[in-house]
Design a protein around this motif. Sequence first.
Motif, PDB file in Angstrom:
ATOM      1  N   VAL A  48       0.809   6.357   4.958  1.00  0.00           N
ATOM      2  CA  VAL A  48       0.043   5.878   3.808  1.00  0.00           C
ATOM      3  C   VAL A  48      -1.129   6.795   3.505  1.00  0.00           C
ATOM      4  CG1 VAL A  48      -1.349   3.975   2.884  1.00  0.00           C
ATOM      5  CG2 VAL A  48       0.704   3.471   4.209  1.00  0.00           C
ATOM      6  N   THR A  49      -1.928   7.136   4.513  1.00  0.00           N
ATOM      7  CA  THR A  49      -3.130   7.923   4.266  1.00  0.00           C
ATOM      8  C   THR A  49      -2.866   9.419   4.361  1.00  0.00           C
ATOM      9  OG1 THR A  49      -3.796   7.699   6.584  1.00  0.00           O
ATOM     10  CG2 THR A  49      -4.725   6.117   5.019  1.00  0.00           C
ATOM     11  N   GLY A  50      -3.681  10.171   3.631  1.00  0.00           N
ATOM     12  CA  GLY A  50      -3.576  11.619   3.635  1.00  0.00           C
ATOM     13  C   GLY A  50      -4.859  12.242   3.114  1.00  0.00           C
ATOM     14  N   ALA A  51      -4.912  13.544   3.157  1.00  0.00           N
ATOM     15  CA  ALA A  51      -6.094  14.284   2.728  1.00  0.00           C
ATOM     16  C   ALA A  51      -6.236  14.285   1.210  1.00  0.00           C
ATOM     17  CB  ALA A  51      -6.004  15.725   3.234  1.00  0.00           C
ATOM     18  N   THR A  52      -7.469  14.440   0.749  1.00  0.00           N
ATOM     19  CA  THR A  52      -7.731  14.559  -0.683  1.00  0.00           C
ATOM     20  C   THR A  52      -6.952  15.743  -1.236  1.00  0.00           C
ATOM     21  OG1 THR A  52      -9.672  15.906  -0.235  1.00  0.00           O
ATOM     22  CG2 THR A  52     -10.038  13.548  -0.574  1.00  0.00           C
ATOM     23  N   ARG A  53      -6.692  15.717  -2.525  1.00  0.00           N
ATOM     24  CA  ARG A  53      -5.913  16.762  -3.184  1.00  0.00           C
ATOM     25  C   ARG A  53      -6.784  17.541  -4.156  1.00  0.00           C
ATOM     26  NH1 ARG A  53      -3.121  14.731   0.334  1.00  0.00           N
ATOM     27  NH2 ARG A  53      -1.029  13.954   0.061  1.00  0.00           N
ATOM     28  N   SER A  54      -6.396  18.764  -4.400  1.00  0.00           N
ATOM     29  CA  SER A  54      -7.094  19.637  -5.350  1.00  0.00           C
ATOM     30  C   SER A  54      -6.749  19.235  -6.773  1.00  0.00           C
ATOM     31  CB  SER A  54      -6.693  21.093  -5.121  1.00  0.00           C
ATOM     32  OG  SER A  54      -7.102  21.499  -3.844  1.00  0.00           O
ATOM     33  N   PRO A  55      -7.574  19.644  -7.746  1.00  0.00           N
ATOM     34  CA  PRO A  55      -7.252  19.366  -9.146  1.00  0.00           C
ATOM     35  C   PRO A  55      -5.889  19.945  -9.515  1.00  0.00           C
ATOM     36  CG  PRO A  55      -9.479  20.199  -8.955  1.00  0.00           C
ATOM     37  CD  PRO A  55      -8.838  20.357  -7.606  1.00  0.00           C
ATOM     38  N   GLY A  56      -5.237  19.278 -10.439  1.00  0.00           N
ATOM     39  CA  GLY A  56      -3.919  19.707 -10.902  1.00  0.00           C
ATOM     40  C   GLY A  56      -2.941  18.547 -10.843  1.00  0.00           C
ATOM     41  N   GLU A  57      -1.693  18.839 -11.186  1.00  0.00           N
ATOM     42  CA  GLU A  57      -0.643  17.835 -11.193  1.00  0.00           C
ATOM     43  C   GLU A  57      -0.131  17.621  -9.776  1.00  0.00           C
ATOM     44  OE1 GLU A  57       3.532  18.395 -12.912  1.00  0.00           O
ATOM     45  OE2 GLU A  57       2.383  17.492 -14.561  1.00  0.00           O
ATOM     46  N   GLN A  58       0.000  16.372  -9.399  1.00  0.00           N
ATOM     47  CA  GLN A  58       0.468  16.030  -8.061  1.00  0.00           C
ATOM     48  C   GLN A  58       1.765  15.239  -8.170  1.00  0.00           C
ATOM     49  OE1 GLN A  58      -1.271  17.117  -5.355  1.00  0.00           O
ATOM     50  NE2 GLN A  58      -2.757  18.025  -6.739  1.00  0.00           N
ATOM     51  N   VAL A  59       2.802  15.740  -7.552  1.00  0.00           N
ATOM     52  CA  VAL A  59       4.082  15.047  -7.445  1.00  0.00           C
ATOM     53  C   VAL A  59       4.429  15.059  -5.971  1.00  0.00           C
ATOM     54  CG1 VAL A  59       6.521  14.991  -8.072  1.00  0.00           C
ATOM     55  CG2 VAL A  59       4.824  15.808  -9.724  1.00  0.00           C
ATOM     56  N   GLN A  81       0.872  -1.168   0.000  1.00  0.00           N
ATOM     57  CA  GLN A  81       0.000   0.000   0.000  1.00  0.00           C
ATOM     58  C   GLN A  81       0.913   1.222   0.000  1.00  0.00           C
ATOM     59  OE1 GLN A  81      -3.285   0.085  -0.202  1.00  0.00           O
ATOM     60  NE2 GLN A  81      -3.684  -2.081   0.097  1.00  0.00           N
ATOM     61  N   LEU A  82       0.741   2.105  -0.984  1.00  0.00           N
ATOM     62  CA  LEU A  82       1.624   3.261  -1.089  1.00  0.00           C
ATOM     63  C   LEU A  82       0.961   4.556  -0.659  1.00  0.00           C
ATOM     64  CD1 LEU A  82       3.265   2.318  -4.499  1.00  0.00           C
ATOM     65  CD2 LEU A  82       4.096   1.842  -2.182  1.00  0.00           C
ATOM     66  N   ALA A  83      -0.315   4.749  -1.008  1.00  0.00           N
ATOM     67  CA  ALA A  83      -0.989   5.998  -0.639  1.00  0.00           C
ATOM     68  C   ALA A  83      -2.487   5.829  -0.704  1.00  0.00           C
ATOM     69  CB  ALA A  83      -0.568   7.116  -1.580  1.00  0.00           C
ATOM     70  N   VAL A  84      -3.183   6.513   0.178  1.00  0.00           N
ATOM     71  CA  VAL A  84      -4.647   6.600   0.148  1.00  0.00           C
ATOM     72  C   VAL A  84      -5.002   8.015   0.570  1.00  0.00           C
ATOM     73  CG1 VAL A  84      -6.826   5.723   1.045  1.00  0.00           C
ATOM     74  CG2 VAL A  84      -4.890   4.166   0.805  1.00  0.00           C
ATOM     75  N   TRP A  85      -5.641   8.745  -0.357  1.00  0.00           N
ATOM     76  CA  TRP A  85      -6.095  10.105  -0.057  1.00  0.00           C
ATOM     77  C   TRP A  85      -7.605  10.067   0.095  1.00  0.00           C
ATOM     78  CZ3 TRP A  85      -3.524  12.388  -5.012  1.00  0.00           C
ATOM     79  CH2 TRP A  85      -2.141  12.341  -4.890  1.00  0.00           C
ATOM     80  N   TYR A  86      -8.101  10.564   1.215  1.00  0.00           N
ATOM     81  CA  TYR A  86      -9.545  10.612   1.440  1.00  0.00           C
ATOM     82  C   TYR A  86      -9.886  11.799   2.328  1.00  0.00           C
ATOM     83  CZ  TYR A  86      -8.881   8.429   6.061  1.00  0.00           C
ATOM     84  OH  TYR A  86      -8.506   8.163   7.354  1.00  0.00           O
ATOM     85  N   ASP A  87     -11.183  12.034   2.543  1.00  0.00           N
ATOM     86  CA  ASP A  87     -11.639  13.197   3.299  1.00  0.00           C
ATOM     87  C   ASP A  87     -11.413  12.958   4.789  1.00  0.00           C
ATOM     88  OD1 ASP A  87     -12.881  15.389   4.411  1.00  0.00           O
ATOM     89  OD2 ASP A  87     -14.645  15.276   3.126  1.00  0.00           O
ATOM     90  N   LEU A  88     -10.370  13.564   5.306  1.00  0.00           N
ATOM     91  CA  LEU A  88     -10.016  13.413   6.712  1.00  0.00           C
ATOM     92  C   LEU A  88     -10.830  14.327   7.630  1.00  0.00           C
ATOM     93  CD1 LEU A  88      -6.136  13.424   6.291  1.00  0.00           C
ATOM     94  CD2 LEU A  88      -7.586  11.434   6.691  1.00  0.00           C
ATOM     95  N   LYS A  89     -11.529  15.314   7.052  1.00  0.00           N
ATOM     96  CA  LYS A  89     -12.207  16.327   7.860  1.00  0.00           C
ATOM     97  C   LYS A  89     -13.637  15.955   8.250  1.00  0.00           C
ATOM     98  CE  LYS A  89      -9.442  20.120   6.147  1.00  0.00           C
ATOM     99  NZ  LYS A  89      -9.409  21.399   5.473  1.00  0.00           N
TER     100      LYS A  89
END
Length: 178
Positions: free
Chosen positions: A103-114, A64-72
Amino acid sequence: MTSFTPRTATTATTLGLLTLGSASAGAATLQLTLELPRLSVAEYHKPYVAVWLEKDGQPNAAAQLAVWYDLKKANNGGAKWLRDMRQWWRAGGRDLTVPADGVTGATRSPGEQVLHLDQLPALARLPAGQYTVVVEAAREGGGREVQRLPLTWPIQAAQQAQAQGTHELGTLQLKATP
């Protein structure tokens, strides 16, 4: 372009510019760039995104490398939408306790993510072989999309892979250098 650097106890980590310190991998770098498109919809929700590795021929997640979801959302309510990322859910997401440090983090805004990591222990322990980096995105009240990029591990030669999403994901690019 958004760039993030991980911290030991952070929720803003994912596969990004990865410097591997294991003896088998040497000092290789691995970078995943993914684009989250801005959608013209009445009620926009940032997508939930999961990134994981699968060993060829084995559908369960190798890492598992990353999971972005609504943490709020109150009472960890965003976690209930994680099962909408169906392939990730079946490949080990249901067994992951969220939030998961590193692993987990907040959702990201539109655009390029690095996103950048100094070291990812899950990859350092990974046996040699053919893998697939899988990226899945899903939105509340929206669509779902999965893209796959091949990876040979450990990185002994330069590798590049690209995929083009159609609605929930834009361009994805994987670059690896020994």
